[in-house]
Write an enzyme that holds these catalytic residues in place. Structure first.
Site, mmCIF file in Angstrom:
data_model
loop_
_atom_site.group_PDB
_atom_site.id
_atom_site.type_symbol
_atom_site.label_atom_id
_atom_site.label_comp_id
_atom_site.label_asym_id
_atom_site.label_seq_id
_atom_site.Cartn_x
_atom_site.Cartn_y
_atom_site.Cartn_z
ATOM 1 N N GLY A 1 55.707 25.725 1.949
ATOM 2 C CA GLY A 1 55.102 25.761 3.278
ATOM 3 C C GLY A 1 53.733 26.425 3.293
ATOM 4 N N GLY B 1 61.021 24.653 2.353
ATOM 5 C CA GLY B 1 62.283 25.019 1.697
ATOM 6 C C GLY B 1 62.910 23.857 0.949
ATOM 7 N N ARG C 1 53.454 17.199 11.688
ATOM 8 C CA ARG C 1 54.847 16.776 11.487
ATOM 9 C C ARG C 1 55.181 15.515 12.265
ATOM 10 N NH1 ARG C 1 58.396 22.234 10.483
ATOM 11 N NH2 ARG C 1 58.196 21.923 8.251
ATOM 12 N N LYS D 1 56.571 36.489 -4.156
ATOM 13 C CA LYS D 1 57.624 37.117 -4.947
ATOM 14 C C LYS D 1 58.137 36.275 -6.105
ATOM 15 C CE LYS D 1 60.780 38.886 -2.060
ATOM 16 N NZ LYS D 1 61.535 38.616 -0.812
HETATM 17 P P1 ADP Z 1 55.093 28.839 -0.488
HETATM 18 O O1 ADP Z 1 55.481 28.898 0.986
HETATM 19 O O2 ADP Z 1 53.951 27.904 -0.731
HETATM 20 O O3 ADP Z 1 56.279 28.598 -1.375
HETATM 21 P P2 ADP Z 1 55.297 31.692 -0.737
HETATM 22 O O4 ADP Z 1 56.042 31.745 0.544
HETATM 23 O O5 ADP Z 1 56.057 31.927 -1.976
HETATM 24 O O6 ADP Z 1 54.538 30.283 -0.867
HETATM 25 O O7 ADP Z 1 54.134 32.754 -0.735
HETATM 26 C C1 ADP Z 1 53.100 32.752 0.207
HETATM 27 C C2 ADP Z 1 52.637 34.126 0.545
HETATM 28 O O8 ADP Z 1 52.313 34.868 -0.609
HETATM 29 C C3 ADP Z 1 51.385 34.087 1.396
HETATM 30 O O9 ADP Z 1 51.694 34.552 2.680
HETATM 31 C C4 ADP Z 1 50.406 34.999 0.660
HETATM 32 O O10 ADP Z 1 49.691 35.863 1.523
HETATM 33 C C5 ADP Z 1 51.329 35.805 -0.244
HETATM 34 N N1 ADP Z 1 50.602 36.335 -1.410
HETATM 35 C C6 ADP Z 1 49.911 35.645 -2.333
HETATM 36 N N2 ADP Z 1 49.354 36.474 -3.228
HETATM 37 C C7 ADP Z 1 49.686 37.732 -2.881
HETATM 38 C C8 ADP Z 1 49.405 39.029 -3.405
HETATM 39 N N3 ADP Z 1 48.653 39.177 -4.493
HETATM 40 N N4 ADP Z 1 49.916 40.092 -2.766
HETATM 41 C C9 ADP Z 1 50.683 39.929 -1.662
HETATM 42 N N5 ADP Z 1 50.987 38.747 -1.123
HETATM 43 C C10 ADP Z 1 50.497 37.655 -1.711
HETATM 44 MG MG MG Z 2 56.451 30.447 2.151
#
Ligand code: ADP
Ligand code: MG
Length: 396
Positions: free
Chosen positions: A353, A376, A36, A197
């Site tokens: 992130g 975010g 960062r 999610k």
């Molecule tokens: P980003 O920060 O890139 O937007 P998210 O916060 O939406 O991504 O999701 C990241 C998390 O999703 C990670 O911590 C990962 O472990 C979890 N994840 C990915 N696939 C699965 C799965 N099949 N079951 C449970 N958790 C998952």
């Molecule tokens: Mg995330």
């Protein structure tokens, strides 16, 4: 999207307050990851080369409006000095006498680093009187904290309304790269969605569905979609209240002619544990007592093919639980596919992130067109929202 950026004549000989995001991880009183800090160096260097004196203001962690030295920026100043060779003077407050004094004694070439702006409760309230105190000793304000730009705080928004203000080079690069993917993607445009999610990504799906040619869905969120298609998903993540949304989206995509690709196979395990015994199974044969923790190798291959045929790729959300090596292969394969697509001339952009952390873990962050520094903020940008920290600089 065109932005109001500074040219050397705007800042030459001026006292410039720069809002940076130095919210870095600390371990044992030292900065453990300087990504960062490095992200702001183009802006800071350009200001210095133009003959500006620069003072930096940032938040660190969530001290919730009180002084808590666990969140002091002092070690970040040491790291900045080490990285750049600049003289960095730490000022133990961001407003008031201590700042007045430092500014009165300010030597040419010296960088002032002000203490955590979130030690003051007015910061997160976007309080104008507090913002006035922040900018009081300065001639120009430069906003460079893209990752804090989705928040309307005194140091990200109110300050911009008070003295001549510009956005910095990090924000300029972020907005250029993210809007190239969001607003005028060269076709074919492949959108990759993953993460835990569905509910976190609904607004992104709604905003991007019409723009994408193909959407690849992996991660935990894929299982809600598989279930919406009538498959059994065992103990995998499922958001029952989002099944309707998933079903509707699959229908709408069909109507729009957008191709949605769901996993054909999955890596499953009986529990959410790094050393749980894992197996690859077809997506329509997930055992009742197992949960899907990664996309399988066949899916990785299908996704790779789609990615390699794209001119624009936007990736948000890991394909599996990449923090555990046994469930990281799908995410690594997608990262590799992005790197290969970039080498072939595609524009590849990574937001989120955890996605940024994943691509850094696989050491491929320099092999894609852009990895956003804003988790975010990038998500809200892809949702089509206007970011309060950017609005003051948008000129068309
Ligand atoms: P980003 O920060 O890139 O937007 P998210 O916060 O939406 O991504 O999701 C990241 C998390 O999703 C990670 O911590 C990962 O472990 C979890 N994840 C990915 N696939 C699965 C799965 N099949 N079951 C449970 N958790 C998952
Ligand atoms: Mg995330």
């Amino acid at each position: 999207m065109r932005l109001k950026t500074f040219s050397p004549s705007d800042v030459a000989g001026k006292k410039v307050l720069v809002r940076v995001d130095f919210n870095v991880p600390l371990a044992g009183g030292k900065v453990s990851d300087d990504t960062r800090i490095k992200a702001h160096l183009p802006t800071l260097t350009a200001l210095r080369e133009a003959g500006a004196k620069i003072a930096l203001v940032s938040h660190l962690g969530r001290p919730k409006g009180t002084v808590n030295l666990k969140y002091t920026l002092e070690p970040v100043g040491e790291e900045l000095a080490k990285l750049t060779g600049w003289t960095v003077r730490f000022v133990p407050d961001c407003i008031g006498e201590k700042v007045d004094e430092a500014v009165a004694e300010w030597k040419d070439g010296e960088v002032l680093l002000l203490e955590n702006v979130r030690f003051h409760p007015e910061e997160e309230k976007n309080d104008t009187d507090f913002a006035k105190k922040l900018v009081k000793d300065f001639d120009v304000f430069v906003m460079d904290a893209f990752s804090a730009a989705h928040r309307a705080h005194a140091s990200t928004r109110a300050a911009a309304e008070l003295i001549p203000s510009f956005c910095g080079k990090l924000i300029e690069r972020e907005i250029t790269m993210l809007s190239a993917a969001r607003d005028n993607p060269k076709k074919p445009f492949v959108l990759i969605l993953g993460g835990a999610k569905v509910s976190d990504k609904i607004a992104v799906v709604e905003n991007m569905l019409k723009k994408a040619d193909t959407i690849l869905i992996g991660g935990g969120m894929a299982f809600t979609f598989l279930k919406a298609q009538g498959l059994e998903i065992g103990k995998s993540l499922c958001e029952t209240e989002k099944l309707d949304f998933a079903g509707k989206m699959l229908e709408e995509a069909k109507t729009l002619g957008v191709k949605i690709v769901l996993p054909a196979d999955a890596v499953v395990a009986p529990e959410f544990k790094a050393d749980a015994p894992s197996n690859v199974v077809p997506a329509d044969a997930i055992p009742q007592d197992q949960m899907g923790l990664d996309i399988g190798p066949q899916t990785a291959e299908i996704f790779t093919k789609e990615i390699l045929s794209a001119k624009t790729v936007l990736w948000n959300g890991p394909m599996g639980v990449f923090e555990m090596p046994a469930f990281a292969k799908g995410t690594e394969a997608v990262a590799k596919a992005l790197a290969d697509a970039t080498a072939k001339g595609a524009l590849t952009v990574v937001g989120g992130g955890d996605s940024a952390a994943a691509i850094a873990l696989f050491k491929m962050e320099d092999k894609v067109s852009h990895v956003s520094t804003g988790g975010g903020a990038s998500l809200e940008f892809f949702e089509g929202k206007s970011l309060p920290g950017i609005e003051p600089y948008v000129i068309g």
